[in-house]
Each structure stands twice: as C-alpha cells, then as structure tokens.
Design a protein around this motif. Sequence first.
Motif, PDB file in Angstrom:
ATOM      1  N   GLU A  31     -15.418 -34.817 -52.059  1.00  0.00           N
ATOM      2  CA  GLU A  31     -16.737 -34.242 -51.805  1.00  0.00           C
ATOM      3  C   GLU A  31     -17.808 -35.264 -52.191  1.00  0.00           C
ATOM      4  O   GLU A  31     -17.676 -35.987 -53.178  1.00  0.00           O
ATOM      5  CB  GLU A  31     -16.911 -32.987 -52.649  1.00  0.00           C
ATOM      6  N   ILE A  32     -18.850 -35.354 -51.391  1.00  0.00           N
ATOM      7  CA  ILE A  32     -19.951 -36.267 -51.685  1.00  0.00           C
ATOM      8  C   ILE A  32     -20.936 -35.531 -52.577  1.00  0.00           C
ATOM      9  O   ILE A  32     -21.511 -34.510 -52.195  1.00  0.00           O
ATOM     10  CB  ILE A  32     -20.625 -36.749 -50.388  1.00  0.00           C
ATOM     11  N   THR A  33     -21.122 -36.084 -53.761  1.00  0.00           N
ATOM     12  CA  THR A  33     -21.982 -35.433 -54.742  1.00  0.00           C
ATOM     13  C   THR A  33     -23.363 -36.077 -54.735  1.00  0.00           C
ATOM     14  O   THR A  33     -23.588 -37.129 -54.126  1.00  0.00           O
ATOM     15  CB  THR A  33     -21.368 -35.558 -56.150  1.00  0.00           C
ATOM     16  N   ALA A  34     -24.278 -35.434 -55.467  1.00  0.00           N
ATOM     17  CA  ALA A  34     -25.629 -35.984 -55.604  1.00  0.00           C
ATOM     18  C   ALA A  34     -25.589 -37.301 -56.375  1.00  0.00           C
ATOM     19  O   ALA A  34     -26.376 -38.214 -56.095  1.00  0.00           O
ATOM     20  CB  ALA A  34     -26.531 -34.986 -56.320  1.00  0.00           C
ATOM     21  N   ARG A  39     -26.194 -43.220 -56.507  1.00  0.00           N
ATOM     22  CA  ARG A  39     -25.625 -44.553 -56.700  1.00  0.00           C
ATOM     23  C   ARG A  39     -25.720 -45.392 -55.427  1.00  0.00           C
ATOM     24  O   ARG A  39     -25.960 -46.593 -55.490  1.00  0.00           O
ATOM     25  CB  ARG A  39     -24.177 -44.456 -57.151  1.00  0.00           C
ATOM     26  N   ALA A  40     -25.536 -44.761 -54.285  1.00  0.00           N
ATOM     27  CA  ALA A  40     -25.684 -45.494 -53.026  1.00  0.00           C
ATOM     28  C   ALA A  40     -27.117 -45.987 -52.871  1.00  0.00           C
ATOM     29  O   ALA A  40     -27.355 -47.114 -52.434  1.00  0.00           O
ATOM     30  CB  ALA A  40     -25.292 -44.605 -51.847  1.00  0.00           C
ATOM     31  N   GLY A  41     -28.066 -45.161 -53.233  1.00  0.00           N
ATOM     32  CA  GLY A  41     -29.471 -45.572 -53.165  1.00  0.00           C
ATOM     33  C   GLY A  41     -29.803 -46.686 -54.149  1.00  0.00           C
ATOM     34  O   GLY A  41     -30.544 -47.623 -53.821  1.00  0.00           O
ATOM     35  N   ILE A  42     -29.253 -46.610 -55.353  1.00  0.00           N
ATOM     36  CA  ILE A  42     -29.497 -47.650 -56.355  1.00  0.00           C
ATOM     37  C   ILE A  42     -28.893 -48.973 -55.902  1.00  0.00           C
ATOM     38  O   ILE A  42     -29.530 -50.029 -56.016  1.00  0.00           O
ATOM     39  CB  ILE A  42     -28.938 -47.214 -57.725  1.00  0.00           C
ATOM     40  N   LEU A  43     -27.662 -48.938 -55.381  1.00  0.00           N
ATOM     41  CA  LEU A  43     -27.038 -50.172 -54.897  1.00  0.00           C
ATOM     42  C   LEU A  43     -27.807 -50.766 -53.731  1.00  0.00           C
ATOM     43  O   LEU A  43     -28.005 -51.983 -53.661  1.00  0.00           O
ATOM     44  CB  LEU A  43     -25.590 -49.900 -54.482  1.00  0.00           C
ATOM     45  N   THR A  44     -28.244 -49.920 -52.820  1.00  0.00           N
ATOM     46  CA  THR A  44     -29.003 -50.404 -51.672  1.00  0.00           C
ATOM     47  C   THR A  44     -30.327 -51.028 -52.116  1.00  0.00           C
ATOM     48  O   THR A  44     -30.695 -52.121 -51.672  1.00  0.00           O
ATOM     49  CB  THR A  44     -29.273 -49.264 -50.678  1.00  0.00           C
TER      50      THR A  44
END
Length: 121
Positions: A31-34, A39-44
Amino acid sequence: MSAQQPPPPHRPHVPGAPGAPWGFAPPQPREITADYRRRAGILTGSAIVVGALMAVALVVSVVFLVRADQDTRNAAYGYLALVLWVGIAAAVPFLLALAIPAARMRRRLRERQPGGWSGGA
C-alpha cells in the motif's frame, strides 16, 4: 530424545503439472502511504536542488575561466574553476543517488493513482 523438530512434510511438484509449485504466491504490491509520498517529494526536491547547484557551479566556473583569461593577475580564478569542476564531478553520484529512486517512486505513485495525472477527476 532429540530437541529437534521433524522437518515439515514435503509436497513434491510434479513436472508438467499446471500451476505454480506449492507454496508460491506472486508478490503483492504494498500500500502506498502518506509517508511514501512525502519521501518521494523530498527525494525529488533534493535532486532538483543538487542539480540546480551543479548548474550554478558550472556557470560560475565558466565566469571564473573568462576572468582568469582576461588578465594574468586573475590567474587564481582558473584554479577556482578547477575546484568547482571537481565539486561537480563529486556531486554526480549524489545526484544519481537522489534522482533515480525519486523517479522510480514518482512513477510508482503515478501508476497507482486512479485516473492518472488528472487527480481522478
């Protein structure tokens, strides 16, 4: 008497029989969590910042080279440009270490999001 337990019963797979071997189950997507989205936003964002700093360093190094070429009294600027190039070369692995996982995470988010990029509307 031994303290060991007997091995579990073995169910041999008959070659040529349809289906997967006993005990096999295809992996289920998590499941994709908040937290995963954050974390995807921080890495990007981190990859964008590192890339922008590398671009600024490249432009500044070219300016330093031009200043060093104009007059021999400004030769130190050429060495500063070399230092910036070493910094850019050292930052490439960090940029890759940030950008590749970020891209994979963003792609996974995009594929799992209902309705694509339109936000489900």
